[in-house]
Scaffold this motif. Structure first.
Motif, PDB file in Angstrom:
ATOM      1  N   LEU A  49     -21.632  20.116   5.595  1.00 58.18           N
ATOM      2  CA  LEU A  49     -22.871  20.853   5.838  1.00 58.18           C
ATOM      3  C   LEU A  49     -23.964  19.922   6.351  1.00 58.18           C
ATOM      4  CD1 LEU A  49     -23.914  23.762   5.532  1.00 58.18           C
ATOM      5  CD2 LEU A  49     -24.748  23.123   3.257  1.00 58.18           C
ATOM      6  N   ARG A  50     -24.067  18.741   5.752  1.00 57.00           N
ATOM      7  CA  ARG A  50     -25.077  17.775   6.199  1.00 57.00           C
ATOM      8  C   ARG A  50     -24.826  17.313   7.621  1.00 57.00           C
ATOM      9  NH1 ARG A  50     -25.151  11.613   4.102  1.00 57.00           N
ATOM     10  NH2 ARG A  50     -23.414  11.645   5.583  1.00 57.00           N
ATOM     11  N   ASN A  51     -23.580  17.028   7.957  1.00 56.78           N
ATOM     12  CA  ASN A  51     -23.260  16.415   9.247  1.00 56.78           C
ATOM     13  C   ASN A  51     -23.047  17.414  10.370  1.00 56.78           C
ATOM     14  OD1 ASN A  51     -23.001  14.351   7.308  1.00 56.78           O
ATOM     15  ND2 ASN A  51     -21.520  13.244   8.551  1.00 56.78           N
ATOM     16  N   HIS A  52     -22.720  18.680  10.036  1.00 60.03           N
ATOM     17  CA  HIS A  52     -22.365  19.637  11.082  1.00 60.03           C
ATOM     18  C   HIS A  52     -23.108  20.968  10.997  1.00 60.03           C
ATOM     19  CE1 HIS A  52     -19.087  17.038  12.426  1.00 60.03           C
ATOM     20  NE2 HIS A  52     -18.730  16.889  11.160  1.00 60.03           N
ATOM     21  N   GLY A  53     -23.845  21.212   9.922  1.00 62.05           N
ATOM     22  CA  GLY A  53     -24.624  22.438   9.835  1.00 62.05           C
ATOM     23  C   GLY A  53     -25.793  22.405  10.806  1.00 62.05           C
ATOM     24  N   GLY A  54     -26.248  23.575  11.239  1.00 60.56           N
ATOM     25  CA  GLY A  54     -27.374  23.616  12.162  1.00 60.56           C
ATOM     26  C   GLY A  54     -27.573  24.987  12.774  1.00 60.56           C
ATOM     27  N   VAL A  55     -28.397  25.032  13.788  1.00 64.76           N
ATOM     28  CA  VAL A  55     -28.705  26.283  14.473  1.00 64.76           C
ATOM     29  C   VAL A  55     -27.667  26.503  15.558  1.00 64.76           C
ATOM     30  CG1 VAL A  55     -30.402  27.540  15.842  1.00 64.76           C
ATOM     31  CG2 VAL A  55     -31.156  26.038  13.978  1.00 64.76           C
ATOM     32  N   SER A  85     -25.460  28.604  18.612  1.00 63.40           N
ATOM     33  CA  SER A  85     -25.836  29.071  19.952  1.00 63.40           C
ATOM     34  C   SER A  85     -26.471  30.460  19.916  1.00 63.40           C
ATOM     35  CB  SER A  85     -24.599  29.090  20.861  1.00 63.40           C
ATOM     36  OG  SER A  85     -23.560  29.879  20.282  1.00 63.40           O
ATOM     37  N   ASN A  86     -26.207  31.214  18.837  1.00 63.95           N
ATOM     38  CA  ASN A  86     -26.802  32.540  18.681  1.00 63.95           C
ATOM     39  C   ASN A  86     -28.168  32.496  17.998  1.00 63.95           C
ATOM     40  OD1 ASN A  86     -26.058  31.842  16.102  1.00 63.95           O
ATOM     41  ND2 ASN A  86     -24.643  33.555  15.797  1.00 63.95           N
ATOM     42  N   GLY A  87     -28.650  31.289  17.706  1.00 63.78           N
ATOM     43  CA  GLY A  87     -29.953  31.134  17.079  1.00 63.78           C
ATOM     44  C   GLY A  87     -29.941  31.258  15.571  1.00 63.78           C
ATOM     45  N   GLN A  88     -28.777  31.492  14.976  1.00 62.69           N
ATOM     46  CA  GLN A  88     -28.674  31.629  13.532  1.00 62.69           C
ATOM     47  C   GLN A  88     -28.428  30.278  12.870  1.00 62.69           C
ATOM     48  OE1 GLN A  88     -25.560  34.495  12.869  1.00 62.69           O
ATOM     49  NE2 GLN A  88     -26.859  36.244  13.379  1.00 62.69           N
ATOM     50  N   LEU A  89     -28.925  30.151  11.642  1.00 58.91           N
ATOM     51  CA  LEU A  89     -28.689  28.939  10.861  1.00 58.91           C
ATOM     52  C   LEU A  89     -27.291  29.022  10.261  1.00 58.91           C
ATOM     53  CD1 LEU A  89     -29.870  26.287   9.725  1.00 58.91           C
ATOM     54  CD2 LEU A  89     -30.683  27.609   7.759  1.00 58.91           C
ATOM     55  N   LEU A  90     -26.420  28.127  10.702  1.00 57.05           N
ATOM     56  CA  LEU A  90     -25.008  28.194  10.330  1.00 57.05           C
ATOM     57  C   LEU A  90     -24.559  26.952   9.574  1.00 57.05           C
ATOM     58  CD1 LEU A  90     -23.522  29.578  13.678  1.00 57.05           C
ATOM     59  CD2 LEU A  90     -24.081  30.873  11.604  1.00 57.05           C
ATOM     60  N   GLY A  91     -23.535  27.149   8.778  1.00 53.59           N
ATOM     61  CA  GLY A  91     -22.876  26.042   8.118  1.00 53.59           C
ATOM     62  C   GLY A  91     -21.574  25.727   8.818  1.00 53.59           C
ATOM     63  N   VAL A  92     -20.498  25.763   8.060  1.00 59.85           N
ATOM     64  CA  VAL A  92     -19.169  25.464   8.587  1.00 59.85           C
ATOM     65  C   VAL A  92     -18.204  26.502   8.023  1.00 59.85           C
ATOM     66  CG1 VAL A  92     -19.637  22.987   8.800  1.00 59.85           C
ATOM     67  CG2 VAL A  92     -18.682  23.894   6.660  1.00 59.85           C
ATOM     68  N   PRO A  93     -16.992  26.601   8.568  1.00 55.24           N
ATOM     69  CA  PRO A  93     -16.014  27.535   7.975  1.00 55.24           C
ATOM     70  C   PRO A  93     -15.724  27.185   6.521  1.00 55.24           C
ATOM     71  CG  PRO A  93     -15.316  26.865  10.158  1.00 55.24           C
ATOM     72  CD  PRO A  93     -16.470  25.987   9.803  1.00 55.24           C
ATOM     73  N   ILE A  94     -15.695  28.180   5.677  1.00 58.23           N
ATOM     74  CA  ILE A  94     -15.376  28.000   4.264  1.00 58.23           C
ATOM     75  C   ILE A  94     -13.887  28.280   4.067  1.00 58.23           C
ATOM     76  CG2 ILE A  94     -15.773  28.838   1.916  1.00 58.23           C
ATOM     77  CD1 ILE A  94     -18.624  29.567   2.774  1.00 58.23           C
ATOM     78  N   ALA A 139     -19.422  29.994   8.533  1.00 59.51           N
ATOM     79  CA  ALA A 139     -20.174  30.777   7.556  1.00 59.51           C
ATOM     80  C   ALA A 139     -21.661  30.467   7.705  1.00 59.51           C
ATOM     81  CB  ALA A 139     -19.699  30.441   6.148  1.00 59.51           C
ATOM     82  N   SER A 140     -22.495  31.303   7.134  1.00 65.23           N
ATOM     83  CA  SER A 140     -23.929  31.017   7.156  1.00 65.23           C
ATOM     84  C   SER A 140     -24.217  29.761   6.349  1.00 65.23           C
ATOM     85  CB  SER A 140     -24.721  32.196   6.583  1.00 65.23           C
ATOM     86  OG  SER A 140     -24.520  32.297   5.181  1.00 65.23           O
ATOM     87  N   PHE A 141     -25.328  29.143   6.635  1.00 59.94           N
ATOM     88  CA  PHE A 141     -25.739  27.951   5.886  1.00 59.94           C
ATOM     89  C   PHE A 141     -25.847  28.292   4.405  1.00 59.94           C
ATOM     90  CE2 PHE A 141     -28.779  24.978   4.104  1.00 59.94           C
ATOM     91  CZ  PHE A 141     -28.424  23.764   4.675  1.00 59.94           C
ATOM     92  N   ASP A 142     -26.473  29.410   4.094  1.00 61.87           N
ATOM     93  CA  ASP A 142     -26.662  29.817   2.705  1.00 61.87           C
ATOM     94  C   ASP A 142     -25.326  30.042   2.003  1.00 61.87           C
ATOM     95  OD1 ASP A 142     -28.105  30.787   0.372  1.00 61.87           O
ATOM     96  OD2 ASP A 142     -27.470  32.783   0.985  1.00 61.87           O
ATOM     97  N   ALA A 143     -24.365  30.648   2.699  1.00 58.81           N
ATOM     98  CA  ALA A 143     -23.048  30.874   2.086  1.00 58.81           C
ATOM     99  C   ALA A 143     -22.373  29.555   1.747  1.00 58.81           C
ATOM    100  CB  ALA A 143     -22.173  31.699   3.028  1.00 58.81           C
TER     101      ALA A 143
END
Length: 591
Positions: free
Chosen positions: A146-152, A154-163, A179-183
């Protein structure tokens, strides 16, 4: 998305000495079923996850305003100067983290069937402990992803990584969206919750039944059985305190400006309270370890470590390494037998206050540009070798000027400094790298330090409640920073701290600077600047140095320029994965 599938017959090669890698003997090809009767084989999958924990000293400082390196082909140098791409990413943890989670998921799906010991009580405890380790480690790897690859995206959403919480087989679906950053944050917390349920806070021997934590009494009432599994022999394995610490790390990341978003409910108060849980376990403000400033070089403390114990400053560490001088060989100045890899910048040097606690540009600092190293914060001399330092077993005077006549001078040779400074932190100056009498010392590499948690609390509490607010805790950001500066500067009064304590913005700057100093060369700066979303001009601040010759101090105003773009507050998803899986979206700006 690509996942590296673990084929059991190949995985076993990690735990055997088979030399016929391409044509292994049949008895070396083990199946999942054999985990159930071979506890060592089963535990091997968990051990593999330990082996790929991201290194604490990764030297990403080279890519910040704190340091440069004389290794001109170093990947961090090339990244910082314009070569950071989704196909060339030195800070990627994508493959290693998902591979580790494959091992962990396989372990979790099968550990209940393993015969861990002939004693049924011990067997249940072993299974409980190792499941706790696996859940905790999965949370750890998700944090780094999440720290190294999470971010905004291309759709403008705050995203994490696949869970991914199940073991992936060759028939699994790999085209998995992020998944979403929050998830992702919630998944980390869920795994850390499980770790805390299954694990002791720390691994220590007990002597009475009453000392067995209540949640483990259902498994055994025998102190010897408890000690066999949960005692001191487990030290340096993942434990409940480590889970609490990664929860605080995750919360601080999630609350930071780069990730503040309407879809992310994380708060600074959460981050403060999670960090406080670790501090309160330690004993509060007064328990800030007095030897923490020089944890890496406290000779008697390090020599006294035994049975997996930790120094007061350390929450988690790697194993001791004896008679070692690797770090010193890499980073000592040439005249001390080193190759001077880490060159601190003038930017970092200027961040150290005067011994009276004032920043060097403050009217009350009494800073003298003609004698810039005099009356400085003691951490400066503890962390940085500068012109005139007396260092090493020979008490040699280090001369870093370009006209010094020594190999330690700026750019004299490929192993010389580029800035006029060498790193001293992380090193033991009683190591001898002289080629005629090389000798090492005992070292350890941290994984988690208590000081990091005190600083995390100060940052989050200041944002949540202001400099002197306490929320539900018994201390404030001001209280923590006062203790940290008292330890470093040994001041009876701290007039600069008193000056800024009524201004949240000024306190924020002070807290961030204290974090910069206390954690310098420990691979935090690169990520701190990004989660704070500092101005792009700060991210691209040119690395500077100082040339000292015959008492004349000549600033070097452009040792190395930085070339970061605005989208580089977030790291990329590997381009190779994006090309393969159309449901996996890239962070904005990356190609």
């Amino acid at each position: 998305m690509k996942f590296n599938i673990i084929f059991i017959g190949l995985a076993v090669l990690f735990f055997t000495s088979c030399k016929k890698i391409l044509n292994p003997e049949p008895e070396n090809l083990k199946t999942v079923d054999q985990m159930y009767t071979d506890a060592n084989f089963a535990q091997g999958f968990l051990i593999n996850a330990y082996r790929t924990i991201p290194t604490y000293y990764d030297n990403s400082d080279y890519a910040t305003d704190d340091a440069v390196t004389n290794q001109l082909t170093n990947s961090y140098l090339t990244m910082a100067t314009g070569s950071w791409t989704a196909s060339n990413n030195p800070v990627s943890v994508w493959n290693s983290s998902y591979e580790a989670m494959q091992y962990l998921n396989l372990f979790l799906e099968n550990s209940n069937k393993v015969k861990w010991a002939s004693d049924p009580e011990a067997a249940k405890l072993f299974n409980t402990r190792m499941r706790g380790e696996a859940f905790g480690m999965r949370g750890l790897y998700m944090y780094f992803l999440l720290r190294n690859h999470g971010g905004v995206g291309s759709n403008g959403q705050l995203l994490g990584v696949p869970i991914i919480t199940q073991y992936q087989t060759p028939t699994s679906v790999f085209n998995v969206p992020r998944a979403s950053f929050d998830a992702c944050v919630k998944q980390i917390y869920k795994d850390l919750d499980s770790a805390e349920v299954y694990l002791p806070v720390e691994y220590n021997d007990i002597s009475t039944v009453a000392q067995i934590p209540d949640r483990f009494k259902q498994f055994t009432q025998n102190p010897d059985t408890y000690n066999r599994v949960m005692g001191q022999y487990g030290r340096q394995l993942f434990n409940g305190l480590i889970a609490k610490t990664f929860r605080a790390r995750t919360a601080l990341l999630a609350a930071s400006p780069a990730f503040q978003n309407s879809t992310n409910p994380a708060t600074w108060a959460d981050a403060a309270n999670y960090a406080a849980a670790v501090i309160n376990y330690k004993g509060g403000i007064s328990a800030l370890p007095s030897t923490g400033v020089t944890y890496y070089a406290n000779k008697s403390e390090i020599s006294g470590l035994s049975n997996g114990s930790n120094p007061a400053e350390i929450i988690w560490r790697e194993n001791l390494v004896t008679n070692d001088g690797t770090q010193e060989g890499q980073n000592f100045p040439p005249t001390l037998g080193g190759t001077g890899y880490m060159n601190p910048t003038q930017n970092l040097v200027d961040a150290f206050p005067m011994a009276n606690g004032y920043p060097i540009d403050h009217p009350n600092a009494n800073y003298n540009a003609a004698a810039p190293y005099t009356n400085r914060d003691p951490r400066f001399a503890a962390y940085i070798i500068y012109n005139g330092s007396t260092e090493g077993v020979s008490n040699a005077v280090i001369k870093t000027g370009s006209a010094s006549g020594t190999d330690d001078g700026i750019n004299i040779r490929s192993t010389s400094t580029r800035t006029g400074y060498y790193m001293k932190k992380r090193l033991r100056m009683d190591v001898n790298r002289n080629s005629s009498s090389i000798s090492g010392q005992t070292h350890y590499t941290p994984r988690l330090r208590y000081t990091e948690m005190y600083l995390a609390y100060a940052e989050a509490a200041n944002e949540a409640w202001g400099p002197t607010g306490v929320g539900t805790q018994a201390y404030s950001a001001y209280d923590v920073i006062k203790a940290i500066r008292k330890r470093a500067l040994n001041l009876n009064t701290d007039p600069y701290l008193e000056e800024v304590k009524s201004d949240q913005g000024k306190m924020r700057d002070l807290i961030r600077n204290e974090r910069r100093l206390e954690l310098c060369f420990e691979s935090f700066r690169f990520w701190d600047l990004r989660r704070w979303k500092v101005d792009l001009t700060k991210l691209n601040e040119t690395a500077r140095g100082m040339d000292v010759n015959a008492g004349v101090y000549t600033p070097l105003n452009s040792v190395e320029t930085r070339s970061y773009q605005s989208y580089m507050y977030y790291g990329p998803i590997p381009n190779s994965e994006i090309l393969k899986y159309n449901l996996l979206s890239q962070n904005q700006g990356w190609r």
